[in-house]
Design an enzyme around this catalytic site. Structure first.
Site, PDB file in Angstrom:
ATOM      1  N   HIS A   1     -10.141   1.261   1.962  1.00 41.43           N
ATOM      2  CA  HIS A   1      -9.673   2.609   2.331  1.00 41.43           C
ATOM      3  C   HIS A   1     -10.855   3.554   2.578  1.00 41.43           C
ATOM      4  O   HIS A   1     -10.756   4.463   3.406  1.00 41.43           O
ATOM      5  CB  HIS A   1      -8.810   3.206   1.212  1.00 41.43           C
ATOM      6  CG  HIS A   1      -7.384   2.716   1.199  1.00 41.43           C
ATOM      7  ND1 HIS A   1      -6.503   2.973   2.221  1.00 41.43           N
ATOM      8  CD2 HIS A   1      -6.692   2.027   0.275  1.00 41.43           C
ATOM      9  CE1 HIS A   1      -5.317   2.446   1.918  1.00 41.43           C
ATOM     10  NE2 HIS A   1      -5.404   1.859   0.742  1.00 41.43           N
TER      11      HIS A   1
ATOM     12  N   HIS B   1      -9.101  -4.100  -1.575  1.00 44.85           N
ATOM     13  CA  HIS B   1      -8.100  -3.284  -0.870  1.00 44.85           C
ATOM     14  C   HIS B   1      -8.447  -1.801  -0.981  1.00 44.85           C
ATOM     15  O   HIS B   1      -8.463  -1.079   0.025  1.00 44.85           O
ATOM     16  CB  HIS B   1      -6.710  -3.568  -1.463  1.00 44.85           C
ATOM     17  CG  HIS B   1      -5.612  -2.728  -0.893  1.00 44.85           C
ATOM     18  ND1 HIS B   1      -4.524  -3.254  -0.229  1.00 44.85           N
ATOM     19  CD2 HIS B   1      -5.414  -1.390  -0.905  1.00 44.85           C
ATOM     20  CE1 HIS B   1      -3.729  -2.270   0.166  1.00 44.85           C
ATOM     21  NE2 HIS B   1      -4.241  -1.124  -0.250  1.00 44.85           N
ATOM     22  N   GLU B   2      -8.758  -1.358  -2.207  1.00 39.72           N
ATOM     23  CA  GLU B   2      -9.027   0.073  -2.408  1.00 39.72           C
ATOM     24  C   GLU B   2     -10.314   0.502  -1.696  1.00 39.72           C
ATOM     25  O   GLU B   2     -10.355   1.575  -1.082  1.00 39.72           O
ATOM     26  CB  GLU B   2      -9.123   0.390  -3.907  1.00 39.72           C
ATOM     27  CG  GLU B   2      -7.824   0.221  -4.675  1.00 39.72           C
ATOM     28  CD  GLU B   2      -6.658   0.938  -4.037  1.00 39.72           C
ATOM     29  OE1 GLU B   2      -6.849   2.016  -3.436  1.00 39.72           O
ATOM     30  OE2 GLU B   2      -5.539   0.413  -4.114  1.00 39.72           O
TER      31      GLU B   2
ATOM     32  N   CYS C   1       0.852  -1.192   0.000  1.00 46.50           N
ATOM     33  CA  CYS C   1       0.000   0.000   0.000  1.00 46.50           C
ATOM     34  C   CYS C   1       0.884   1.236   0.000  1.00 46.50           C
ATOM     35  O   CYS C   1       1.869   1.283   0.747  1.00 46.50           O
ATOM     36  CB  CYS C   1      -0.887  -0.033   1.249  1.00 46.50           C
ATOM     37  SG  CYS C   1      -2.024   1.357   1.376  1.00 46.50           S
TER      38      CYS C   1
HETATM   39 NI    NI Z   1      -3.734   0.972  -0.114  1.00 49.41          NI
END
Ligand code: NI
Length: 182
Positions: A146, A142-143, A100
């Site tokens: 966030h 993953h995105e 990341c």
């Molecule tokens: Ni990330």
């Protein structure tokens, strides 16, 4: 357009739930997306979420190059998702290493759903829905994490599978540039 500063783990904005974008076609959204693309490319990342550049909006971008794909799912062109919703499809999961841009130099093994369905708005305010699998599905999960204030280290089950990329690569760990390079 500008290259934006990327927040690193520990910054409170990375733990904050991002807000819905009321008007995806607003000019300020387009300007932010342009700057996010420039920032992601400068950092050689696979993806970037708006909170990572200190903007608490539900916007993610990603691009998966063919050579990053170790399974048969293939590369993905630059994709901009506004207000994405991710739903798992089935129960299959797998472990894979992720990195990341907000956790520079490190990587860790994270369990993700193999298949997801995503619904989002484009910057033209069109609604899109599609299924993703494999590494593509991992990048999306993953995105979109966030946007809910979640960084991948909090999903690591076995902390021996987390460390600096340079150190992990000394051992037997099959480090791939992770979901995200972000
Ligand atoms: Ni990330």
């Amino acid at each position: 357009m500008a290259i934006l500063k990327i927040a690193r783990m520990g910054h409170p904005i990375l733990r904050t739930r991002a807000s819905e974008v009321a008007d995806p076609s607003a000019p300020e959204v387009a300007r932010l997306v342009d700057a996010m693309v420039e920032t992601m490319e400068d950092a050689d990342g696979t993806g970037l979420a708006a909170p990572q550049v200190h903007m608490p909006w539900r916007i993610v971008i990603y691009k998966v190059d063919d050579e990053r794909i170790e399974d048969e799912s293939g590369g993905v062109p630059l994709t901009v998702m506004i207000n994405p919703l991710v739903e798992p499809v089935g129960d299959d999961t797998s472990l894979g290493f992720e990195a990341c841009l907000s956790v520079p130099g490190m990587a860790g093994a994270v369990r993700r759903h193999n298949n997801v369905q995503v619904t989002y708005q484009t910057i033209e305010d069109k609604k899109i829905s599609f299924d993703a699998r494999g590494f593509h599905a991992r990048v999306i999960q993953h995105e979109c994490d966030h946007l809910d204030g979640i960084l991948y280290p909090s999903r690591i089950e076995d902390m021996t599978q987390f460390g600096f990329v340079e150190e992990l690569s000394r051992g037997q760990m099959p480090i791939k540039e992770g979901a995200d390079g972000d």
